[in-house]
Enzyme design. Structure first.
Site, PDB file in Angstrom:
ATOM      1  N   PHE A 279       9.190 -82.208 -31.488  1.00  0.00           N
ATOM      2  CA  PHE A 279       9.803 -82.297 -32.813  1.00  0.00           C
ATOM      3  C   PHE A 279       9.197 -81.237 -33.709  1.00  0.00           C
ATOM      4  O   PHE A 279       7.974 -81.117 -33.819  1.00  0.00           O
ATOM      5  CB  PHE A 279       9.531 -83.692 -33.388  1.00  0.00           C
ATOM      6  CG  PHE A 279      10.001 -83.883 -34.811  1.00  0.00           C
ATOM      7  CD1 PHE A 279      11.324 -84.164 -35.085  1.00  0.00           C
ATOM      8  CD2 PHE A 279       9.108 -83.795 -35.877  1.00  0.00           C
ATOM      9  CE1 PHE A 279      11.758 -84.357 -36.398  1.00  0.00           C
ATOM     10  CE2 PHE A 279       9.534 -83.985 -37.187  1.00  0.00           C
ATOM     11  CZ  PHE A 279      10.857 -84.265 -37.443  1.00  0.00           C
ATOM     12  N   ARG A 442      19.287 -89.922 -12.513  1.00  0.00           N
ATOM     13  CA  ARG A 442      20.429 -90.629 -11.907  1.00  0.00           C
ATOM     14  C   ARG A 442      21.566 -89.644 -11.603  1.00  0.00           C
ATOM     15  O   ARG A 442      22.735 -89.960 -11.762  1.00  0.00           O
ATOM     16  CB  ARG A 442      20.933 -91.731 -12.850  1.00  0.00           C
ATOM     17  CG  ARG A 442      21.513 -92.925 -12.101  1.00  0.00           C
ATOM     18  CD  ARG A 442      22.224 -93.896 -13.025  1.00  0.00           C
ATOM     19  NE  ARG A 442      22.613 -95.096 -12.297  1.00  0.00           N
ATOM     20  CZ  ARG A 442      23.570 -95.932 -12.675  1.00  0.00           C
ATOM     21  NH1 ARG A 442      24.216 -95.739 -13.784  1.00  0.00           N
ATOM     22  NH2 ARG A 442      23.849 -96.987 -11.956  1.00  0.00           N
ATOM     23  N   ASP A 477      26.244 -97.960 -22.449  1.00  0.00           N
ATOM     24  CA  ASP A 477      25.050 -97.772 -21.629  1.00  0.00           C
ATOM     25  C   ASP A 477      24.457 -96.379 -21.835  1.00  0.00           C
ATOM     26  O   ASP A 477      25.111 -95.483 -22.394  1.00  0.00           O
ATOM     27  CB  ASP A 477      25.446 -97.970 -20.153  1.00  0.00           C
ATOM     28  CG  ASP A 477      24.299 -98.448 -19.286  1.00  0.00           C
ATOM     29  OD1 ASP A 477      23.135 -98.365 -19.713  1.00  0.00           O
ATOM     30  OD2 ASP A 477      24.573 -98.889 -18.145  1.00  0.00           O
ATOM     31  N   MET A 478      23.240 -96.160 -21.374  1.00  0.00           N
ATOM     32  CA  MET A 478      22.568 -94.853 -21.470  1.00  0.00           C
ATOM     33  C   MET A 478      21.484 -94.866 -20.408  1.00  0.00           C
ATOM     34  O   MET A 478      20.476 -95.539 -20.571  1.00  0.00           O
ATOM     35  CB  MET A 478      21.966 -94.740 -22.872  1.00  0.00           C
ATOM     36  CG  MET A 478      21.602 -93.368 -23.358  1.00  0.00           C
ATOM     37  SD  MET A 478      20.204 -92.644 -22.507  1.00  0.00           S
ATOM     38  CE  MET A 478      19.898 -91.234 -23.502  1.00  0.00           C
ATOM     39  N   CYS A 523      22.959-100.994 -24.295  1.00  0.00           N
ATOM     40  CA  CYS A 523      22.303-101.073 -22.992  1.00  0.00           C
ATOM     41  C   CYS A 523      21.698 -99.703 -22.725  1.00  0.00           C
ATOM     42  O   CYS A 523      22.259 -98.679 -23.130  1.00  0.00           O
ATOM     43  CB  CYS A 523      23.337-101.404 -21.918  1.00  0.00           C
ATOM     44  SG  CYS A 523      22.670-101.468 -20.245  1.00  0.00           S
ATOM     45  N   SER A 524      20.564 -99.669 -22.072  1.00  0.00           N
ATOM     46  CA  SER A 524      20.041 -98.389 -21.620  1.00  0.00           C
ATOM     47  C   SER A 524      19.255 -98.677 -20.347  1.00  0.00           C
ATOM     48  O   SER A 524      18.050 -98.911 -20.391  1.00  0.00           O
ATOM     49  CB  SER A 524      19.147 -97.765 -22.695  1.00  0.00           C
ATOM     50  OG  SER A 524      18.620 -96.543 -22.225  1.00  0.00           O
ATOM     51  N   GLY A 525      19.991 -98.734 -19.234  1.00  0.00           N
ATOM     52  CA  GLY A 525      19.345 -99.164 -17.990  1.00  0.00           C
ATOM     53  C   GLY A 525      18.657-100.498 -18.258  1.00  0.00           C
ATOM     54  O   GLY A 525      17.499-100.694 -17.928  1.00  0.00           O
ATOM     55  N   GLY A 526      19.382-101.418 -18.915  1.00  0.00           N
ATOM     56  CA  GLY A 526      18.770-102.657 -19.412  1.00  0.00           C
ATOM     57  C   GLY A 526      18.165-102.375 -20.766  1.00  0.00           C
ATOM     58  O   GLY A 526      18.841-101.888 -21.676  1.00  0.00           O
ATOM     59  N   ASP A 531      16.130-101.745 -29.682  1.00  0.00           N
ATOM     60  CA  ASP A 531      15.430-101.521 -30.946  1.00  0.00           C
ATOM     61  C   ASP A 531      16.339-101.868 -32.112  1.00  0.00           C
ATOM     62  O   ASP A 531      17.560-101.970 -31.964  1.00  0.00           O
ATOM     63  CB  ASP A 531      14.963-100.060 -31.032  1.00  0.00           C
ATOM     64  CG  ASP A 531      16.113 -99.090 -30.830  1.00  0.00           C
ATOM     65  OD1 ASP A 531      16.977 -99.012 -31.711  1.00  0.00           O
ATOM     66  OD2 ASP A 531      16.165 -98.411 -29.770  1.00  0.00           O
ATOM     67  N   GLU A 611      27.592-125.423  -6.838  1.00  0.00           N
ATOM     68  CA  GLU A 611      27.239-124.433  -7.871  1.00  0.00           C
ATOM     69  C   GLU A 611      28.326-124.360  -8.945  1.00  0.00           C
ATOM     70  O   GLU A 611      28.036-124.261 -10.134  1.00  0.00           O
ATOM     71  CB  GLU A 611      27.027-123.057  -7.232  1.00  0.00           C
ATOM     72  CG  GLU A 611      25.704-122.931  -6.492  1.00  0.00           C
ATOM     73  CD  GLU A 611      25.606-121.638  -5.677  1.00  0.00           C
ATOM     74  OE1 GLU A 611      24.503-121.082  -5.602  1.00  0.00           O
ATOM     75  OE2 GLU A 611      26.641-121.201  -5.113  1.00  0.00           O
TER      76      GLU A 611
HETATM   77  C1  DGJ Z   1      22.598 -99.911 -15.991  1.00  0.00           C
HETATM   78  C2  DGJ Z   1      22.894-101.210 -16.667  1.00  0.00           C
HETATM   79  O1  DGJ Z   1      21.761-101.756 -17.224  1.00  0.00           O
HETATM   80  C3  DGJ Z   1      23.567-102.129 -15.666  1.00  0.00           C
HETATM   81  O2  DGJ Z   1      23.771-103.391 -16.244  1.00  0.00           O
HETATM   82  C4  DGJ Z   1      24.851-101.513 -15.237  1.00  0.00           C
HETATM   83  O3  DGJ Z   1      25.718-101.439 -16.327  1.00  0.00           O
HETATM   84  C5  DGJ Z   1      24.592-100.146 -14.643  1.00  0.00           C
HETATM   85  N1  DGJ Z   1      23.824 -99.316 -15.544  1.00  0.00           N
HETATM   86  C6  DGJ Z   1      25.890 -99.448 -14.324  1.00  0.00           C
HETATM   87  O4  DGJ Z   1      25.703 -98.169 -13.923  1.00  0.00           O
END
Ligand code: DGJ
Length: 726
Positions: A279, A442, A477-478, A523-526, A531, A611
């Site tokens: 930065f 990825r 997602d990211m 979402c970002s890889g979960g 934040d 179930e």
């Molecule tokens: C990461 C996410 O956290 C997952 O839930 C899923 O959406 C995958 N990406 C898909 O690529």
């Protein structure tokens, strides 16, 4: 009044329901920090002491008064160049490399309501909130700094942000900027931080603040799985139910730095703001820069109360849109149900089964667009893969809706695959350094969101999908950390990462504004961008890619220190669990997942009859509990990392309904009884266990506890609903 100014003493007092924050303009025009803690109605200036500090810096204006040193005095916003050799909040470099300057009080304003920040997420509140702006100036360089304070009375939150204006005659470079600084004159405090990794986010770390500098942060371009931008300074004896603690949450989703320093006189300085690595922000003549907001809260009532302040603030003053208050639909996500292996027909079957069970929304995760059948292609090509689906998106959406379900899709707008139409036509839109091969993550590259043309393209592209048919939910997602920070559009590359975040926020703002009926989930890889910044746009975020119920107890425990249940995406998934291989029963999976934004993520077609019956009951039970879970006060009653137990409680504000969740993490032969002390009940009333009708005194449940007899199973779980009776 939330903000008071005493003109004679030149003291600002910022008052919330239970706290006071005090700042003084001293006789040299420097801004000193006087106090932050429990409500006081007097000046705390008497706490400032002066003695010979000639081996620290003495400002020129103090003449030969060696007792005046900014290296020792508690400061409100320390900058490089005043003789304060601790870590500072602001470093600005001039064109010639000079980095020293000095800020003096120029003026202030107090207004009703809470300020907002151009292009950035920030807490909002019209009522019961005030804004204080203090303007500081360096006369030599023309640098003007405005400190912004928002006082949100109802949840004991004070917000801070900073505006830097270049009123000089040449470019300047912001090399470091913290949005908040807290100087403590004395005290033994622990720094509580939340570290982790992909699929195991927000583990807790508590360690004394010692001499030197301890820091956490991110330079991954996202707030990160590795360190969450929320920290606590807790008195060494503070517990969940008692003791002094301060929390700070950064309302920003990119790189950050939070640091704790104990100095030569045992004083403590805390700083939170943008990361200074990667930065260097060039500010042209007349330009302004806004540092993202920090939410601060103080309580002397322990960590649970501190968390409740943040939960309330995020729920009521950060989250927006119609789903802020609305109960969220129970969803089925296709990811762990079938990953990339689906077509329109199989999705309709999944939807049919979901509807029978009482599920309300089908989310079509990754793999529906371009030519995407694995994670190596097509990011950027946001049009349906009709060949794979066997139909267009409109027909699919109609079929899903006909089954009685809402319909949602997954997108990852910030990314581009090299194998995509978009990359082939616009390789210059990916962040890449000329002459250097980019780092891949990825197998994908990152789009240059600092370039408004790219943001506009993405707005058009995603909008056109959302206009094609009825889409009720979008998961944004990211999936990688940022590298190769270079924009063909930038006047100065040091600006790019920050401008990238502004681009992301601008797209989020435009899309959520244009499609207000959609439920947006981050979402970002979960949980890699979990934040308060993202929560301003997406009222729920997928908490972790780890769906194992036992691991989730730890992850959601750490998450709960700052973030409310309503934002914490949590699903029941299949066993053996896809991340850990662990087998748990459906009850514990339900009990953990419903303490969050609830859903399912498993192949419903593979369920046994037993179930299915249990899932139906689970969903009915969830509907009963949903209002309580969404707005109730949340208490952590155990530390799973230490106690071998996951125990938490949710109680409504009128103390009438209490949900107690218990999971035994260690089971042994001939188990002793486990006793759980509840919190926040009405001690003058009785509470009935709705399952067996047994009645308990509220005072007893809090002071002596509730006995739990272990039952057989690997992770026995209990979900007990109490109702107040007398
Ligand atoms: C990461 C996410 O956290 C997952 O839930 C899923 O959406 C995958 N990406 C898909 O690529």
């Amino acid at each position: 009044m939330a903000v008071l100014y005493n003109d004679t003493e030149k003291i600002f007092s910022l008052n919330t329901k239970n706290t006071t924050y005090q700042i003084k303009v001293d006789s040299y025009g420097y801004l000193l920090h006087l106090y932050y803690g429990k409500t006081v109605n007097t000046s705390m200036e008497y706490m400032l002491t002066y003695s010979d500090r000639s081996f620290s810096g003495n400002p020129y204006a103090a003449g030969n008064d060696r007792t005046y040193s900014l290296d020792v005095l508690p400061q409100e916003f320390p900058v490089q160049g005043t003789g304060d050799y601790r870590s500072v909040a602001l470093i600005i470099r001039e064109e010639n490399g000079c980095c020293d300057f000095s800020l003096h009080y120029k003026g202030h304003s107090i207004t009703d309501g809470k300020y907002s920040l151009k292009g950035l997420p920030a807490a909002y509140s019209e009522e019961k909130a005030q804004t204080l702006e203090i303007v500081l100036k360096d006369s030599r360089t023309g640098i003007e700094v405005t400190l912004l304070y928002g006082v949100i009375e109802d949840c004991d939150i004070i917000t801070r942000s900073v505006k830097v204006k270049n009123s000089g005659s040449e470019n300047i470079y912001i090399e470091k900027i913290a949005s908040a600084c807290l100087d403590f004159l004395y005290g033994n405090y622990d720094a509580i931080t939340f570290y982790g990794r992909h699929a195991m986010e927000r583990n807790i770390n508590r360690t004394p603040v010692t001499h030197g500098i301890q820091s956490i942060g991110s330079k991954r371009g996202t707030s990160s799985h590795q360190y969450n931008p929320f920290v606590i300074l807790a008195a060494e004896d503070a517990t969940e139910s008692a003791g002094e603690c301060y929390g700070a949450a950064f309302v920003y989703s990119g790189n950050f730095l939070a640091g704790f320093e104990r100095d030569q006189f045992d004083q403590i300085r805390f700083l939170m703001g943008l990361s200074d690595e990667m930065f260097s922000y060039r500010l042209g003549i007349g330009e302004e820069f806004y540092a993202p907001e920090v939410l601060l809260s103080y309580t002397d009532m322990g960590l649970n109360r501190l968390s409740q302040n943040f939960h309330y603030c995020i729920r009521e003053h950060i989250c927006r849109g119609q789903y802020k208050d609305q109960l969220r639909p129970v969803l089925i996500n296709s990811w762990e149900a079938c990953y990339f292996d689906f077509n329109g027909e199989t999705l309709c079957q999944l939807a049919g089964q979901a509807a029978e069970l009482g599920i309300e929304l089908l989310v079509l995760d990754d793999g529906w667009f371009g030519e995407r059948n694995d994670d190596n292609s097509s990011l950027g090509d946001w049009y349906a893969n009709e060949k794979k689906l066997g139909m267009d998106l409109k027909s699919l959406s109609e079929k899903i809706h006909k089954k009685g379900l809402l319909f949602g899709i997954w997108i990852e707008p910030e990314m581009v695959s090299e194998n995509s139409r978009l990359y082939r036509s616009h390789p210059e839109w990916a962040l890449q350094i000329p002459g250097k091969k980019p780092v891949r993550g990825r197998n994908q590259l990152i789009l240059d969101f600092s370039n408004p043309e790219v943001v506009q393209y993405m707005f058009d592209s995603i909008s056109s999908v959302l206009c094609q048919c009825e889409i009720n939910y979008v998961k944004w997602d990211m999936n990688r950390s940022i590298s190769d920070v270079y924009s063909i559009n930038a006047v100065y590359q040091g600006n790019v990462l920050y401008d990238y975040m502004l681009g992301v926020y601008s797209l989020l703002d435009r899309l959520t504004g244009a499609f207000p009926d959609i439920l947006w989930e981050g979402c970002s890889g979960g949980g890699g961008r979990f934040d308060a910044g993202m929560m301003y746009y997406t009222p729920q975020i997928w908490c972790s890619d780890n769906t194992d119920a036992v691991d989730r107890i730890y992850i959601q425990y750490g998450t709960s220190f700052c973030y409310p249940l309503s934002v914490t995406g949590s699903h029941v998934s299949a066993v053996p669990n896809h991340q850990t291989g662990r087998v748990t029963d459906i009850d514990i999976r339900g009990c953990v997942a419903m303490t969050g934004a609830f859903g399912y993520e498993l192949d419903l077609m593979a369920l046994t009859q037993d179930e299915k019956t249990k899932i139906k009951q689970q969903i009915q039970n969830y509907h009963k509990l949903a209002p309580l879970l969404k707005k109730g006060h949340y208490y952590r009653l155990s530390n799973p990392f230490k106690d071998g137990l996951g125990v938490w409680e949710v109680i409504d504000s009128s103390k009438e309904t209490v949900l107690l969740s218990i999971i035994l993490l260690n089971v042994h032969g001939n188990m002793p009884v486990v006793y759980i002390k509840l919190q926040g009940l009405d001690s003058t009333k009785y509470y009935k266990n709705t399952e067996n009708g047994k009645v308990y005194p509220g005072s007893g449940l809090m002071q002596y506890g509730f006995p739990v007899l272990a039952k057989p199973g690997s992770y026995p779980s209990f979900q007990i609903l109490f109702e107040r009776v007398l």
